[in-house]
Write a protein that holds these residues in place. Structure first.
Motif, PDB file in Angstrom:
ATOM      1  N   GLU A  84      31.821  34.952  34.961  1.00  0.00           N
ATOM      2  CA  GLU A  84      33.035  35.736  34.712  1.00  0.00           C
ATOM      3  C   GLU A  84      32.639  37.097  34.172  1.00  0.00           C
ATOM      4  O   GLU A  84      31.860  37.202  33.220  1.00  0.00           O
ATOM      5  CB  GLU A  84      33.944  35.026  33.711  1.00  0.00           C
ATOM      6  N   VAL A  86      34.977  39.560  33.203  1.00  0.00           N
ATOM      7  CA  VAL A  86      35.991  40.172  32.346  1.00  0.00           C
ATOM      8  C   VAL A  86      35.630  39.816  30.907  1.00  0.00           C
ATOM      9  O   VAL A  86      35.830  38.689  30.463  1.00  0.00           O
ATOM     10  CB  VAL A  86      37.402  39.678  32.703  1.00  0.00           C
ATOM     11  N   ARG A  99      43.636  37.668  25.345  1.00  0.00           N
ATOM     12  CA  ARG A  99      44.105  38.663  26.312  1.00  0.00           C
ATOM     13  C   ARG A  99      43.047  39.757  26.443  1.00  0.00           C
ATOM     14  O   ARG A  99      43.337  40.947  26.459  1.00  0.00           O
ATOM     15  CB  ARG A  99      45.453  39.249  25.894  1.00  0.00           C
ATOM     16  N   TYR A 100      41.809  39.314  26.569  1.00  0.00           N
ATOM     17  CA  TYR A 100      40.700  40.264  26.606  1.00  0.00           C
ATOM     18  C   TYR A 100      40.709  41.138  27.852  1.00  0.00           C
ATOM     19  O   TYR A 100      39.998  42.138  27.931  1.00  0.00           O
ATOM     20  CB  TYR A 100      39.363  39.525  26.475  1.00  0.00           C
ATOM     21  N   ASN A 101      41.525  40.793  28.839  1.00  0.00           N
ATOM     22  CA  ASN A 101      41.638  41.641  30.029  1.00  0.00           C
ATOM     23  C   ASN A 101      42.250  43.001  29.710  1.00  0.00           C
ATOM     24  O   ASN A 101      42.098  43.948  30.492  1.00  0.00           O
ATOM     25  CB  ASN A 101      42.477  40.947  31.109  1.00  0.00           C
ATOM     26  N   LEU A 106      37.055  46.991  27.092  1.00  0.00           N
ATOM     27  CA  LEU A 106      36.684  46.105  28.199  1.00  0.00           C
ATOM     28  C   LEU A 106      35.602  46.707  29.080  1.00  0.00           C
ATOM     29  O   LEU A 106      34.572  46.074  29.348  1.00  0.00           O
ATOM     30  CB  LEU A 106      37.927  45.780  29.037  1.00  0.00           C
ATOM     31  N   ARG A 110      31.867  45.032  29.392  1.00  0.00           N
ATOM     32  CA  ARG A 110      31.560  44.265  30.598  1.00  0.00           C
ATOM     33  C   ARG A 110      30.438  44.920  31.406  1.00  0.00           C
ATOM     34  O   ARG A 110      29.610  44.231  31.987  1.00  0.00           O
ATOM     35  CB  ARG A 110      32.808  44.063  31.454  1.00  0.00           C
ATOM     36  N   ASP A 145      36.120  35.375  41.352  1.00  0.00           N
ATOM     37  CA  ASP A 145      36.650  36.520  40.604  1.00  0.00           C
ATOM     38  C   ASP A 145      37.902  37.054  41.292  1.00  0.00           C
ATOM     39  O   ASP A 145      38.937  37.288  40.645  1.00  0.00           O
ATOM     40  CB  ASP A 145      35.581  37.614  40.505  1.00  0.00           C
ATOM     41  N   VAL A 149      41.892  37.086  39.819  1.00  0.00           N
ATOM     42  CA  VAL A 149      42.818  38.226  39.759  1.00  0.00           C
ATOM     43  C   VAL A 149      44.166  37.823  40.351  1.00  0.00           C
ATOM     44  O   VAL A 149      45.230  38.125  39.799  1.00  0.00           O
ATOM     45  CB  VAL A 149      42.227  39.437  40.501  1.00  0.00           C
ATOM     46  N   HIS A 152      46.116  35.377  38.029  1.00  0.00           N
ATOM     47  CA  HIS A 152      46.740  36.061  36.894  1.00  0.00           C
ATOM     48  C   HIS A 152      48.059  36.709  37.330  1.00  0.00           C
ATOM     49  O   HIS A 152      49.095  36.572  36.653  1.00  0.00           O
ATOM     50  CB  HIS A 152      45.788  37.108  36.326  1.00  0.00           C
ATOM     51  N   SER A 291      43.303  42.401  36.032  1.00  0.00           N
ATOM     52  CA  SER A 291      42.218  41.425  35.983  1.00  0.00           C
ATOM     53  C   SER A 291      42.755  40.021  35.709  1.00  0.00           C
ATOM     54  O   SER A 291      43.724  39.587  36.328  1.00  0.00           O
ATOM     55  CB  SER A 291      41.166  41.824  34.947  1.00  0.00           C
ATOM     56  N   ALA A 293      42.491  36.543  32.465  1.00  0.00           N
ATOM     57  CA  ALA A 293      41.956  36.073  31.173  1.00  0.00           C
ATOM     58  C   ALA A 293      42.298  34.592  31.033  1.00  0.00           C
ATOM     59  O   ALA A 293      41.707  33.754  31.698  1.00  0.00           O
ATOM     60  CB  ALA A 293      42.513  36.907  30.018  1.00  0.00           C
TER      61      ALA A 293
END
Length: 351
Positions: A84, A86, A99-101, A106, A110, A145, A149, A152, A291, A293
């Protein structure tokens, strides 16, 4: 290690660079086997960008663990994994609630660790590495990945049974969005300019496909929905097409419907005229999606891996081309010229 570095003109040069080292006891080092080319990568292709020069980029990847830190408990050398990419700073308010997206750091974090798919080795925290079942190939895993997306955006849209859905863009994101919508019992119309991509969409269960170069997409949506418009329109094209596709998405949505922005924008201010009075008077909701999370207690990438492993998502259907890392510029040329080449998902492989 071997890595493709961005050049001053926005292409790549393949060189030997230092291999990343494990910086903490909970970190994992993996050898990349397959990386993908996504729309974000393509938007920066063949364009001068001083901020990226000499950097390793790419964020769709799968590989094999080669070393682990002293506190890593669930992975060992030889394990096949999807990574991952993100990854936020881990300490801000948004990271604290998973909610690290939308973490403001970020990109900085990353790209320092996991978002370096076009390098032979990648290093990151154990929690960003998901073990692959034996029957899921590295190529298929490289699409996780992309599908994350989509998941989400799917969660934000709250797709329901029998919803009428339009998807603009039949690239990997749009085709992933299609599969999730069909899994949820929705009826789906998908729009693109590339006949080959629309054929893939039809094979994956689209109820109607429209080449907008030859047909009025908004009119076809109205026919599809009995003149009402769709409950949800996913804009999955993004990039330079957004000034056309976002207004189109708002015209496709019914009164009280939703437009979900999945396709990406470039940096800076972008003027996109919209019929704001009609949007307001119709209470059409515009929902940005960034993105992925967590969804409740579940990591969305882990959810996608489970869907793929159980055969509920088809990644293999999307893989159209493969190139070794030494031919990465050729791979990007093919991905960029999809109307001519029929490219959907282009895989970049390491020995």
């Amino acid at each position: 290690m071997k890595a493709a570095l961005k050049t001053a003109d926005g292409k790549f040069t393949v060189k030997e660079v230092d291999r990343p080292i494990i910086p903490a006891d909970d970190f994992v080092l993996a050898r990349v086997k397959v990386a993908g080319i996504c729309g974000t990568d393509l938007r920066h292709w063949n364009k001068a960008d001083p901020a990226l020069e000499c950097h390793i980029v790419g964020h769709e990847l799968a590989g094999e663990v080669v070393d682990v830190g002293a506190n890593v408990v669930n992975l060992k050398p030889g394990d096949r994994v999807v990574i991952e990419t993100v990854m936020g700073d881990g300490v801000c308010d948004y990271c604290t609630v998973q909610r690290y997206n939308i973490c403001e750091h970020l990109y900085d974090v990353r790209t320092q660790y996991v978002s370096r798919a076009y390098g032979e080795f990648v290093c990151g925290p154990e929690k960003k590495f998901y073990k692959l079942p034996d029957h899921v190939s590295f190529e298929e895993a490289a699409l996780i990945d992309t599908f994350s997306v989509c998941l989400h955006a799917h969660h934000l849209a709250q797709v329901g049974v029998n919803d009428k859905i339009a998807i603009i863009g039949a690239g990997p994101i749009g085709l992933g969005q299609l599969q999730l919508a069909k899994l949820s019992g929705a009826d789906v119309i998908i729009v693109d300019l590339v006949d080959g991509a629309l054929e893939v969409a039809r094979d994956l269960g689209a109820d109607l496909v429209v080449n907008s170069a030859h047909a009025d997409a908004a009119a076809r949506v109205m026919e599809f929905t009995g003149g009402r418009g769709v409950d949800i329109c996913f804009e999955c094209a993004g990039g330079p097409s957004m000034p056309k596709t976002l207004p189109l998405a708002t015209r496709m949505a019914r009164r009280g419907g939703k437009v979900v922005i999945v396709g990406g924008f470039d940096d800076g201010e972008i003027a996109i005229p919209l019929e704001w009075q009609r949007i307001q008077m119709s209470e059409i909701r515009i929902i940005p999606s960034a993105s992925f999370a967590f969804h409740d207690i579940y990591p969305e990438q882990g959810m996608v891996l489970e869907l793929l492993a159980r055969g509920k998502l088809n990644a293999q259907k999307l893989i159209t081309h493969r190139f070794p890392i030494d031919r990465i510029n050729e791979a990007f040329e093919v991905a960029d010229a999809k109307e001519r080449t029929g490219a959907v998902f282009v895989a970049v492989t390491f020995p």
